[in-house]
Design an enzyme around this catalytic site. Sequence first.
Site, PDB file in Angstrom:
ATOM      1  CB  THR A 146      34.214  66.437  45.571  1.00 57.47           C
ATOM      2  OG1 THR A 146      33.379  67.632  44.912  1.00 57.47           O
ATOM      3  CG2 THR A 146      35.321  67.504  46.174  1.00 57.47           C
ATOM      4  CE  LYS A 205      33.968  70.854  45.519  1.00 60.95           C
ATOM      5  NZ  LYS A 205      32.695  71.832  45.556  1.00 60.95           N
TER       6      LYS A 205
END
Length: 291
Positions: A90, A165
Amino acid sequence: MQNKHIGFIGLGQMGAPMARILMKSGYQITGFDANTCTDSDISMAESTHQIAKQSDIVITMLPDGAAVSLVANEIIPLMRDGSILIDCSTIDVKTAQTVGTYAHSSGIGFLDAPVSGGITGAAAGSLTFMIGGDAHILQQVLPLFETMGNKAVHCGAIGTGQIAKICNNMILGATMIATCEAFDMADKLGLDRQSMFDVVSTSSGYSWSMNAYCPAPGIGPDSPADHGYKPGFSADLMLKDLGLAIEAAQMAGADPRIGQCAREIYAAFVETSGKGMDFSAILPWLNANKC
Ligand code: NAD
């Protein structure tokens, strides 16, 4: 596909179980991690350079954008023409796009493919992947995503996996805080937690935070609250993701006020008592009026 050589860089809490699932499914995996104390059941390379030279596909699972940039700059110049780099970390949208452009100009396919599902999902091979990049590259590596996860959503161009995300985790952070605030308020007003759960989990206030990951110990399905708030998904990682969300929003001229507020609350929580705790431990923190 099984005859492809796969390099896996970043064998931490997420990367190690993901690499292991691929290995158990018959893929040839070679791993590398900056920290030498990693799993011995995965065959390890001596350097990122070795991984770059010998792999058809390289998967990275690293802590942040700086680590991804560093590793990408080490490996892309050495990767074979037509090989593919998949970044599952991420990270910020801009770094994903920069790495993708660099890979593309070097003849390497690139996908940003962050995950949802945490350590349990990584170990079970039930992650959700959100994927940015060319559809024809995704088609070539789809069996890998199907092995490591239950769902792979193609979101669009490079960077859109990271956008999906941070949008998801901004909702998650905000709903977890709202759920914890509601429990705290109910406690202080004299409504018992089980009644609160029974009503909200079947009413319009329901959410993943309440129904699947209830922050109150002993209520609802098993969750980190039932294990002393051991993560799970740490408050530190939620703070990181909310920071990425706000940074991306500002770049795009969006003003997510609830997201900003959630970031400030997680920053205060991590700074005072939340470091290393699950992100649902906001509930005892609110209960003790420490915020
Ligand atoms: P981690 O810190 O456990 O693992 C990262 C690994 O990368 C470490 O083993 C570290 O030694 C290695 N590393 C760092 N820099 C390196 C470099 N230059 N070269 C080689 N190895 C290097 O982190 P994690 O929990 O596995 O998370 C990895 C990524 O997945 C993060 O981006 C995180 O935000 C994301 N993520 C984590 C979770 C979770 O629940 N842990 C859930 C979803 C997404």
